[in-house]
Design an enzyme around this catalytic site. Structure first.
Site, short mmCIF file in Angstrom:
data_model
loop_
_atom_site.label_atom_id
_atom_site.label_comp_id
_atom_site.label_asym_id
_atom_site.label_seq_id
_atom_site.Cartn_x
_atom_site.Cartn_y
_atom_site.Cartn_z
N HIS A 1 -6.83 -0.48 1.91
CA HIS A 1 -8.24 -0.14 2.07
C HIS A 1 -9.07 -1.26 2.71
O HIS A 1 -9.93 -1.01 3.54
CB HIS A 1 -8.84 0.25 0.71
CG HIS A 1 -10.02 1.14 0.83
ND1 HIS A 1 -10.35 2.09 -0.10
CD2 HIS A 1 -10.99 1.23 1.76
CE1 HIS A 1 -11.45 2.72 0.27
NE2 HIS A 1 -11.86 2.21 1.40
N TYR B 1 -12.49 5.71 -4.61
CA TYR B 1 -13.52 6.76 -4.60
C TYR B 1 -13.54 7.53 -5.93
O TYR B 1 -14.47 8.30 -6.21
CB TYR B 1 -13.29 7.77 -3.47
CG TYR B 1 -13.32 7.23 -2.06
CD1 TYR B 1 -13.77 5.95 -1.78
CD2 TYR B 1 -12.89 8.02 -0.99
CE1 TYR B 1 -13.77 5.46 -0.48
CE2 TYR B 1 -12.91 7.55 0.30
CZ TYR B 1 -13.34 6.26 0.55
OH TYR B 1 -13.34 5.80 1.85
C1 1BO Z 1 -15.63 0.80 -0.51
C2 1BO Z 1 -15.35 1.97 0.39
C3 1BO Z 1 -15.57 1.71 1.85
C4 1BO Z 1 -15.27 2.89 2.76
O1 1BO Z 1 -14.02 3.48 2.55
#
Ligand code: 1BO
Length: 273
Positions: free
Chosen positions: A105, A47
């Site tokens: 992630h 982010y």
């Molecule tokens: C690429 C970010 C997706 C949501 O966290």
């Protein structure tokens, strides 16, 4: 504020998502959210706002122990040594001694999952985070991760809202004591004006978004709505003073389908239907 308990973690049921927020507006929003009562803030390396989130946290003046802060490791840091180094770098950007939760992630099929999980467990062992978990993991990958991880995993953070059913992932999470943390919980604003949610909202004097968030927290899900507007911060938090009936919960479940996904990428795993 309700809490979602999962394998030793106590995750506030509503948090602030910060995807696509950056710079001063991001720091200000984090500060304002905390002033309004938010105790759960979600960020990620990708982010590019960890510095701003940390600034907002410090500006709030709140004791670190009162907050639950999550960050996520991007997939290019999944080799174990890289992973530990990248979390240290996240902490340096946040200017924090530890976070509460570090997530992978997205799954990365190019690095053996067991090795990545060993790196993640080392991050916890080193005291850089209190808890570890997953994001965007499917049922098969949750099963694989739980079996391979040397330390308890506490959640899978996935897209979840009334238009996207996630029954299989929720069941897998429950089986293993993981919380489901919902990103895009108000479907990027698409719940606004939706007929069923609006009609139910009229009964309680709530907006469609509040009904949607209530539906999530009433399932024991933690939701992290993102907003860039201060007035929405209070709205999103005011979901603990009413309760949906079983009939209303089911009406909202009926809006969901496996095709309601809003976030997808070429590198995404084969989603569960
Ligand atoms: C690429 C970010 C997706 C949501 O966290």
């Amino acid at each position: 504020m309700d809490i979602v308990e999962a394998n030793g973690a106590r995750i506030p049921a509503i948090g602030l998502g910060t995807w696509e927020l950056r710079g001063r507006p991001c720091a200000r929003l984090v500060d304002q959210a905390i002033a309004l009562g938010y105790r759960h803030i979600d960020t990620a390396q990708v982010y590019e706002n960890e510095r701003d989130v940390g600034e907002g946290v410090r500006a709030s003046g709140i004791a670190r122990d009162e907050l639950f802060i999550t960050t996520k490791v991007w997939t290019n840091h999944f080799a174990p040594r890289d992973l530990v180094r990248s979390v240290r770098e996240s902490l340096a950007r946040l200017r924090l001694g530890w976070v509460d939760l570090v997530l992978l992630h997205w799954p990365n099929a190019h690095v053996p999952l067991r090795a990545t999980l060993e790196g993640l467990a080392q991050v916890r062992e080193a005291g850089l985070t209190r808890h570890i978990g997953l994001s965007n993991f499917t049922v098969a990958l949750i099963e694989e991760a739980v079996a391979a991880c040397p330390a308890p995993l506490v959640c899978d953070q996935v897209e979840y809202h009334p238009f996207l059913s996630q029954t299989k992932v929720i069941e897998a999470c429950r089986r293993h004591g993981l919380a489901l943390v919902a990103y895009s919980p108000i479907a990027k604003g698409r719940v606004k004006g939706e007929d069923t949610l609006s009609r139910i909202g009229e009964v309680y004097g709530k907006t469609a978004a509040q009904v949607c968030l209530r539906w999530l927290v009433q399932q024991g899900v933690s939701a992290i709505p993102r907003t860039s507007r201060v007035e929405r911060l209070s709205e999103n938090l005011a979901v603990f003073d009413f309760e949906l009936s079983d009939g209303e919960m089911n009406e909202i479940f009926a809006l969901g389908s496996p095709r309601g996904r809003l976030t997808n990428f070429a590198f995404a795993p084969q989603w569960d239907d």
